[in-house]
Design a protein around this motif. Structure first.
Motif, PDB file in Angstrom:
ATOM      1  N   ILE A   1       0.888  -1.159   0.000  1.00 16.68           N
ATOM      2  CA  ILE A   1       0.000   0.000   0.000  1.00 16.68           C
ATOM      3  C   ILE A   1       0.926   1.208   0.000  1.00 16.68           C
ATOM      4  O   ILE A   1       1.614   1.474   0.981  1.00 16.68           O
ATOM      5  CB  ILE A   1      -0.931  -0.001   1.226  1.00 16.68           C
ATOM      6  CG1 ILE A   1      -1.842  -1.229   1.166  1.00 16.68           C
ATOM      7  CG2 ILE A   1      -1.734   1.282   1.294  1.00 16.68           C
ATOM      8  CD1 ILE A   1      -2.644  -1.470   2.403  1.00 16.68           C
ATOM      9  N   GLU A   2       0.961   1.905  -1.139  1.00 11.88           N
ATOM     10  CA  GLU A   2       1.999   2.916  -1.331  1.00 11.88           C
ATOM     11  C   GLU A   2       1.786   4.210  -0.554  1.00 11.88           C
ATOM     12  O   GLU A   2       2.681   4.693   0.111  1.00 11.88           O
ATOM     13  CB  GLU A   2       2.147   3.228  -2.821  1.00 11.88           C
ATOM     14  CG  GLU A   2       2.712   2.048  -3.586  1.00 11.88           C
ATOM     15  CD  GLU A   2       2.751   2.288  -5.078  1.00 11.88           C
ATOM     16  OE1 GLU A   2       2.607   3.445  -5.498  1.00 11.88           O
ATOM     17  OE2 GLU A   2       2.921   1.314  -5.809  1.00 11.88           O
TER      18      GLU A   2
ATOM     19  N   ASN B   1      -5.882   5.002  -2.780  1.00 14.10           N
ATOM     20  CA  ASN B   1      -6.060   3.709  -3.434  1.00 14.10           C
ATOM     21  C   ASN B   1      -7.110   3.851  -4.517  1.00 14.10           C
ATOM     22  O   ASN B   1      -8.170   4.428  -4.288  1.00 14.10           O
ATOM     23  CB  ASN B   1      -6.493   2.663  -2.397  1.00 14.10           C
ATOM     24  CG  ASN B   1      -6.247   1.260  -2.872  1.00 14.10           C
ATOM     25  OD1 ASN B   1      -5.929   1.029  -4.031  1.00 14.10           O
ATOM     26  ND2 ASN B   1      -6.394   0.315  -1.969  1.00 14.10           N
ATOM     27  N   ASP B   2      -6.814   3.333  -5.687  1.00 12.59           N
ATOM     28  CA  ASP B   2      -7.750   3.422  -6.805  1.00 12.59           C
ATOM     29  C   ASP B   2      -8.772   2.292  -6.805  1.00 12.59           C
ATOM     30  O   ASP B   2      -9.725   2.317  -7.558  1.00 12.59           O
ATOM     31  CB  ASP B   2      -6.982   3.425  -8.138  1.00 12.59           C
ATOM     32  CG  ASP B   2      -6.132   4.680  -8.274  1.00 12.59           C
ATOM     33  OD1 ASP B   2      -6.540   5.721  -7.721  1.00 12.59           O
ATOM     34  OD2 ASP B   2      -5.081   4.616  -8.906  1.00 12.59           O
ATOM     35  N   GLN B   3      -8.536   1.283  -5.991  1.00 11.20           N
ATOM     36  CA  GLN B   3      -9.476   0.166  -5.944  1.00 11.20           C
ATOM     37  C   GLN B   3      -9.743  -0.215  -4.497  1.00 11.20           C
ATOM     38  O   GLN B   3      -9.023   0.201  -3.602  1.00 11.20           O
ATOM     39  CB  GLN B   3      -8.930  -1.022  -6.724  1.00 11.20           C
ATOM     40  CG  GLN B   3      -7.542  -1.447  -6.287  1.00 11.20           C
ATOM     41  CD  GLN B   3      -6.915  -2.428  -7.252  1.00 11.20           C
ATOM     42  OE1 GLN B   3      -7.531  -2.827  -8.210  1.00 11.20           O
ATOM     43  NE2 GLN B   3      -5.687  -2.808  -6.997  1.00 11.20           N
ATOM     44  N   GLU B   4     -10.777  -0.980  -4.288  1.00 12.13           N
ATOM     45  CA  GLU B   4     -11.131  -1.397  -2.939  1.00 12.13           C
ATOM     46  C   GLU B   4     -10.016  -2.258  -2.337  1.00 12.13           C
ATOM     47  O   GLU B   4      -9.354  -3.013  -3.039  1.00 12.13           O
ATOM     48  CB  GLU B   4     -12.435  -2.200  -2.966  1.00 12.13           C
ATOM     49  CG  GLU B   4     -13.656  -1.362  -3.255  1.00 12.13           C
ATOM     50  CD  GLU B   4     -13.939  -0.342  -2.165  1.00 12.13           C
ATOM     51  OE1 GLU B   4     -13.923  -0.700  -0.977  1.00 12.13           O
ATOM     52  OE2 GLU B   4     -14.157   0.830  -2.519  1.00 12.13           O
TER      53      GLU B   4
ATOM     54  N   LEU C   1     -10.420   5.635   2.420  1.00 16.06           N
ATOM     55  CA  LEU C   1      -9.828   5.479   1.094  1.00 16.06           C
ATOM     56  C   LEU C   1     -10.002   6.771   0.312  1.00 16.06           C
ATOM     57  O   LEU C   1     -11.106   7.295   0.209  1.00 16.06           O
ATOM     58  CB  LEU C   1     -10.491   4.330   0.320  1.00 16.06           C
ATOM     59  CG  LEU C   1     -10.304   2.940   0.910  1.00 16.06           C
ATOM     60  CD1 LEU C   1     -11.020   1.915   0.026  1.00 16.06           C
ATOM     61  CD2 LEU C   1      -8.833   2.582   1.032  1.00 16.06           C
ATOM     62  N   LYS C   2      -8.891   7.272  -0.208  1.00 18.95           N
ATOM     63  CA  LYS C   2      -8.919   8.473  -1.055  1.00 18.95           C
ATOM     64  C   LYS C   2      -8.520   8.068  -2.465  1.00 18.95           C
ATOM     65  O   LYS C   2      -7.555   7.345  -2.656  1.00 18.95           O
ATOM     66  CB  LYS C   2      -7.920   9.520  -0.537  1.00 18.95           C
ATOM     67  CG  LYS C   2      -8.314  10.141   0.762  1.00 18.95           C
ATOM     68  CD  LYS C   2      -9.361  11.169   0.549  1.00 18.95           C
ATOM     69  CE  LYS C   2      -9.679  11.872   1.842  1.00 18.95           C
ATOM     70  NZ  LYS C   2     -10.764  12.793   1.736  1.00 18.95           N
ATOM     71  N   LYS C   3      -9.266   8.536  -3.423  1.00 24.63           N
ATOM     72  CA  LYS C   3      -8.953   8.216  -4.832  1.00 24.63           C
ATOM     73  C   LYS C   3      -7.999   9.223  -5.402  1.00 24.63           C
ATOM     74  O   LYS C   3      -7.890  10.323  -4.982  1.00 24.63           O
ATOM     75  CB  LYS C   3     -10.244   8.190  -5.633  1.00 24.63           C
ATOM     76  CG  LYS C   3     -11.211   7.158  -5.065  1.00 24.63           C
ATOM     77  CD  LYS C   3     -11.526   6.100  -6.050  1.00 24.63           C
ATOM     78  CE  LYS C   3     -12.465   5.089  -5.405  1.00 24.63           C
ATOM     79  NZ  LYS C   3     -12.283   3.789  -5.782  1.00 24.63           N
TER      80      LYS C   3
END
Length: 86
Positions: free
Chosen positions: A35-36, A53-56, A84-86
């Motif tokens: 998880i970057e 994160n772009d995905q769940e 979670l932030k896109k």
């Protein structure tokens, strides 16, 4: 008394430094789980873990994050929120 104030101030500084170190360790351990982008914010006993994160997240990763944060920051799992932030 000036010495008592100094001692109390040094205690507070030590607590803050310990918290900063715990947050840094937790963030680095989460990064090791692929998880970057992660930031951990604390307010009292509540902890927000903000993840770009772009995905769940998979359930396994969520469990790992909860495990890391509860151990490193010594907080109850009910006081942790993963955002979670896109």
């Amino acid at each position: 008394n000036s010495n008592e104030q100094k001692t109390e101030a040094n205690k507070k500084i030590e607590e803050i430094n310990n918290l900063k170190n715990s947050i840094m360790i937790a963030e680095n351990l989460i990064i090791l789980k692929d998880i970057e982008d992660v930031a951990i914010l604390t307010t009292g006993k509540n902890v927000n873990v903000i993840i770009k994160n772009d995905q769940e997240l998979q359930k396994e990763k969520v469990a790992q994050i909860y495990d890391i944060v509860t151990k490193e920051l010594n907080v109850d799992i009910n006081n942790i929120q993963i955002i979670l932030k896109k």
